[in-house]
Scaffold this motif. Structure first.
Motif, PDB file in Angstrom:
ATOM      1  N   GLU A 147       0.847  -1.328   0.371  1.00 59.22           N
ATOM      2  CA  GLU A 147      -0.138  -0.334   0.013  1.00 59.22           C
ATOM      3  C   GLU A 147       0.964   1.455   0.000  1.00 59.22           C
ATOM      4  OE1 GLU A 147      -2.358  -0.365   3.486  1.00 59.22           O
ATOM      5  OE2 GLU A 147      -3.681  -2.601   2.733  1.00 59.22           O
ATOM      6  N   LYS A 148       1.929   1.281   0.824  1.00 56.06           N
ATOM      7  CA  LYS A 148       3.466   1.706   0.623  1.00 56.06           C
ATOM      8  C   LYS A 148       3.528   2.360  -0.470  1.00 56.06           C
ATOM      9  CE  LYS A 148       3.739   2.560   5.713  1.00 56.06           C
ATOM     10  NZ  LYS A 148       5.192   2.319   6.456  1.00 56.06           N
ATOM     11  N   LEU A 149       3.328   1.502  -1.440  1.00 59.83           N
ATOM     12  CA  LEU A 149       4.527   1.285  -2.617  1.00 59.83           C
ATOM     13  C   LEU A 149       3.554   2.145  -3.716  1.00 59.83           C
ATOM     14  CD1 LEU A 149       6.466   0.884  -4.520  1.00 59.83           C
ATOM     15  CD2 LEU A 149       5.388  -1.657  -5.012  1.00 59.83           C
ATOM     16  N   ALA A 150       2.264   1.698  -3.386  1.00 56.32           N
ATOM     17  CA  ALA A 150       1.589   2.245  -4.379  1.00 56.32           C
ATOM     18  C   ALA A 150       1.286   3.908  -4.297  1.00 56.32           C
ATOM     19  CB  ALA A 150       0.168   2.177  -4.503  1.00 56.32           C
ATOM     20  N   GLU A 151       1.223   4.365  -2.664  1.00 53.44           N
ATOM     21  CA  GLU A 151       1.129   6.007  -2.605  1.00 53.44           C
ATOM     22  C   GLU A 151       2.330   6.434  -2.902  1.00 53.44           C
ATOM     23  OE1 GLU A 151      -1.007   8.561  -0.668  1.00 53.44           O
ATOM     24  OE2 GLU A 151      -1.741   6.760  -1.434  1.00 53.44           O
ATOM     25  N   LEU A 152       3.589   5.616  -2.952  1.00 51.40           N
ATOM     26  CA  LEU A 152       4.686   6.416  -3.069  1.00 51.40           C
ATOM     27  C   LEU A 152       4.745   7.083  -4.701  1.00 51.40           C
ATOM     28  CD1 LEU A 152       8.076   5.254  -1.052  1.00 51.40           C
ATOM     29  CD2 LEU A 152       6.537   7.367  -0.766  1.00 51.40           C
TER      30      LEU A 152
ATOM     31  N   GLU B  25      18.168  19.467 -11.624  1.00 47.21           N
ATOM     32  CA  GLU B  25      18.711  19.008 -10.708  1.00 47.21           C
ATOM     33  C   GLU B  25      18.019  18.579  -9.946  1.00 47.21           C
ATOM     34  OE1 GLU B  25      21.800  17.706 -11.257  1.00 47.21           O
ATOM     35  OE2 GLU B  25      22.104  17.764 -13.649  1.00 47.21           O
ATOM     36  N   GLU B  26      17.248  18.841  -9.193  1.00 52.15           N
ATOM     37  CA  GLU B  26      16.373  18.951  -7.594  1.00 52.15           C
ATOM     38  C   GLU B  26      16.057  17.739  -8.011  1.00 52.15           C
ATOM     39  OE1 GLU B  26      15.190  23.177  -6.619  1.00 52.15           O
ATOM     40  OE2 GLU B  26      17.632  23.944  -5.670  1.00 52.15           O
ATOM     41  N   ALA B  27      14.857  18.792  -8.625  1.00 49.02           N
ATOM     42  CA  ALA B  27      14.444  17.018  -9.558  1.00 49.02           C
ATOM     43  C   ALA B  27      14.482  16.351  -9.177  1.00 49.02           C
ATOM     44  CB  ALA B  27      13.291  18.083 -10.625  1.00 49.02           C
TER      45      ALA B  27
ATOM     46  N   LEU C  22      13.814  13.118  -7.277  1.00 54.34           N
ATOM     47  CA  LEU C  22      13.314  11.609  -8.234  1.00 54.34           C
ATOM     48  C   LEU C  22      14.190  10.706  -7.900  1.00 54.34           C
ATOM     49  CD1 LEU C  22      11.429  10.184 -10.589  1.00 54.34           C
ATOM     50  CD2 LEU C  22      13.150  11.089 -11.884  1.00 54.34           C
ATOM     51  N   ASP C  23      15.386  10.626  -7.563  1.00 58.61           N
ATOM     52  CA  ASP C  23      16.440  10.032  -6.962  1.00 58.61           C
ATOM     53  C   ASP C  23      16.539   8.874  -6.567  1.00 58.61           C
ATOM     54  OD1 ASP C  23      17.563   9.571 -10.144  1.00 58.61           O
ATOM     55  OD2 ASP C  23      18.797  10.997  -9.427  1.00 58.61           O
ATOM     56  N   THR C  24      16.014   9.881  -4.874  1.00 61.51           N
ATOM     57  CA  THR C  24      15.392   9.399  -3.723  1.00 61.51           C
ATOM     58  C   THR C  24      14.794   8.838  -3.702  1.00 61.51           C
ATOM     59  OG1 THR C  24      16.439  11.712  -3.243  1.00 61.51           O
ATOM     60  CG2 THR C  24      15.538  10.704  -1.214  1.00 61.51           C
ATOM     61  N   ILE C  25      13.944   9.427  -4.806  1.00 62.20           N
ATOM     62  CA  ILE C  25      11.862   8.471  -4.283  1.00 62.20           C
ATOM     63  C   ILE C  25      12.136   7.219  -4.921  1.00 62.20           C
ATOM     64  CG2 ILE C  25       9.513   8.151  -5.519  1.00 62.20           C
ATOM     65  CD1 ILE C  25       9.597  11.173  -4.943  1.00 62.20           C
ATOM     66  N   GLU C  26      12.926   7.138  -6.554  1.00 61.54           N
ATOM     67  CA  GLU C  26      13.140   5.621  -6.877  1.00 61.54           C
ATOM     68  C   GLU C  26      13.808   4.963  -6.132  1.00 61.54           C
ATOM     69  OE1 GLU C  26      14.747   6.246 -10.709  1.00 61.54           O
ATOM     70  OE2 GLU C  26      12.931   7.488 -11.314  1.00 61.54           O
ATOM     71  N   ALA C  27      15.139   5.507  -5.632  1.00 61.31           N
ATOM     72  CA  ALA C  27      15.784   4.408  -4.393  1.00 61.31           C
ATOM     73  C   ALA C  27      15.473   3.603  -2.965  1.00 61.31           C
ATOM     74  CB  ALA C  27      17.125   5.364  -3.788  1.00 61.31           C
ATOM     75  N   GLU C  28      14.397   5.100  -3.012  1.00 64.77           N
ATOM     76  CA  GLU C  28      13.066   3.617  -1.423  1.00 64.77           C
ATOM     77  C   GLU C  28      12.252   2.797  -2.191  1.00 64.77           C
ATOM     78  OE1 GLU C  28       9.728   5.953   1.784  1.00 64.77           O
ATOM     79  OE2 GLU C  28      11.179   7.424   0.658  1.00 64.77           O
ATOM     80  N   LEU C  29      11.492   3.313  -3.571  1.00 68.73           N
ATOM     81  CA  LEU C  29      10.743   2.293  -4.019  1.00 68.73           C
ATOM     82  C   LEU C  29      11.358   0.819  -4.462  1.00 68.73           C
ATOM     83  CD1 LEU C  29       9.284   4.406  -6.332  1.00 68.73           C
ATOM     84  CD2 LEU C  29       7.754   3.216  -4.750  1.00 68.73           C
ATOM     85  N   THR C  30      12.854   1.620  -4.449  1.00 70.21           N
ATOM     86  CA  THR C  30      13.698   0.051  -4.984  1.00 70.21           C
ATOM     87  C   THR C  30      14.024  -0.660  -3.879  1.00 70.21           C
ATOM     88  OG1 THR C  30      14.777   1.510  -6.680  1.00 70.21           O
ATOM     89  CG2 THR C  30      15.552  -1.178  -5.918  1.00 70.21           C
TER      90      THR C  30
END
Length: 278
Positions: free
Chosen positions: A222-227, A256-258, A262-270
């Motif tokens: 559920e958290k993954l779907a929310e992210l 670069e900020e975006a 985005l990299d941070t979110i993708e890392a957390e998703l991974t």
């Protein structure tokens, strides 16, 4: 006591008179039956007396009618020398028909003045009877139509009842099938619940991390779907920055900020996905 004995004697005499030579039926002799039979005997004697009086009266009237008829016959013979015996066979038949008509119409004599009102009354009765018969025929026709409609309605109701019974039988079969399926599913659910509890206990005994349980994995999903849902506006925001032409340096900074966000979110998703796959 003497009055009772006298009544019993009168009852016995009356019964003997009634039955004559035939034997008198046996009955229980007591004050009540004696009183009932005594009153019946008294009524019978009063009725017999009245009948005798009526018979005597009728005999007297018959004698009077015979005397009157003889007087009229003698008078007729003296005046016109006419006698019923002198009539021909046809005349006798006509005379008999005339007498029978007078008797049937209940006239006091055979005169025309007596016949006409009697015939008029008979015609009126006939008309009234026909009218009543027509009315009854109309009522009968109405009743027949109502009966036909009732029979048709009864047939329709019987057919509807049969259809309802068939439908009810089919629905009952469906309900029974569903109840059986429900019992089967309850048994299976209980079996699965027991198996899950046993598996959890077995995994807990082997030192499994609680974060890898089914409930934890469901929560992570559920958290993954929310992210993922949250990354959609960020990607759209990034695309809007990529379309910007003026001030390339500022746009590069925003990009670069975006990208970092985005990299941070993708890392957390991974990381979450790797944890779910474990």
């Amino acid at each position: 006591m003497e009055a009772r004995e006298e009544k019993e004697a009168q009852v016995a005499e009356w019964l003997k008179k009634i039955f004559g030579d035939q034997p008198i039926p046996q009955y229980e002799v007591n004050p009540r039956t004696t009183e009932i039979l005594y009153h019946l005997g008294e009524r019978n004697r009063v009725r017999d007396r009245d009948v005798c009086l009526v018979i005597e009266d009728l005999k007297q009237k018959a004698n009077e009618y015979e005397s009157e008829a003889k007087h009229l016959q003698d008078l007729l013979m003296e005046s016109v020398s006419f006698s019923p015996a002198s009539l021909s066979s046809t005349g006798s038949r006509y005379l008999s028909a005339l007498v029978d008509s007078a008797v049937a119409l209940e006239t006091k004599d055979t005169s025309l003045a007596s016949f006409i009102p009697a015939v008029n009354d008979l015609t009126s009765d006939l008309f009234h009877t026909k009218s009543k018969n027509e009315e009854l025929q109309l009522q009968l026709g109405k009743l027949e139509r109502n009966l036909t409609a009732t029979l048709v309605l009864e047939k329709c109701l019987q057919e509807d009842l049969k259809k309802a019974e068939l439908h009810l039988s089919a629905e009952r079969a469906k309900v029974d099938n569903r109840l059986q399926n429900m019992d089967f599913l309850k048994a299976k659910a209980e079996e699965f619940r027991f198996g899950i509890r046993a598996a959890e206990e077995q995994l807990s005994a082997r030192g499994m991390d609680a974060s890898l349980s089914h409930q934890s994995l469901v929560a992570l999903s559920e958290k993954l779907a929310e992210l993922k849902r949250k990354t959609i506006p960020l990607k759209k925001k990034l695309e809007s920055y990529l379309d910007l032409m003026p001030n390339p340096s500022l746009a590069q900074v925003k990009i670069e900020e975006a990208k970092r966000e985005l990299d941070t979110i993708e890392a957390e998703l991974t990381k979450k996905v790797d944890m779910m796959e474990l």
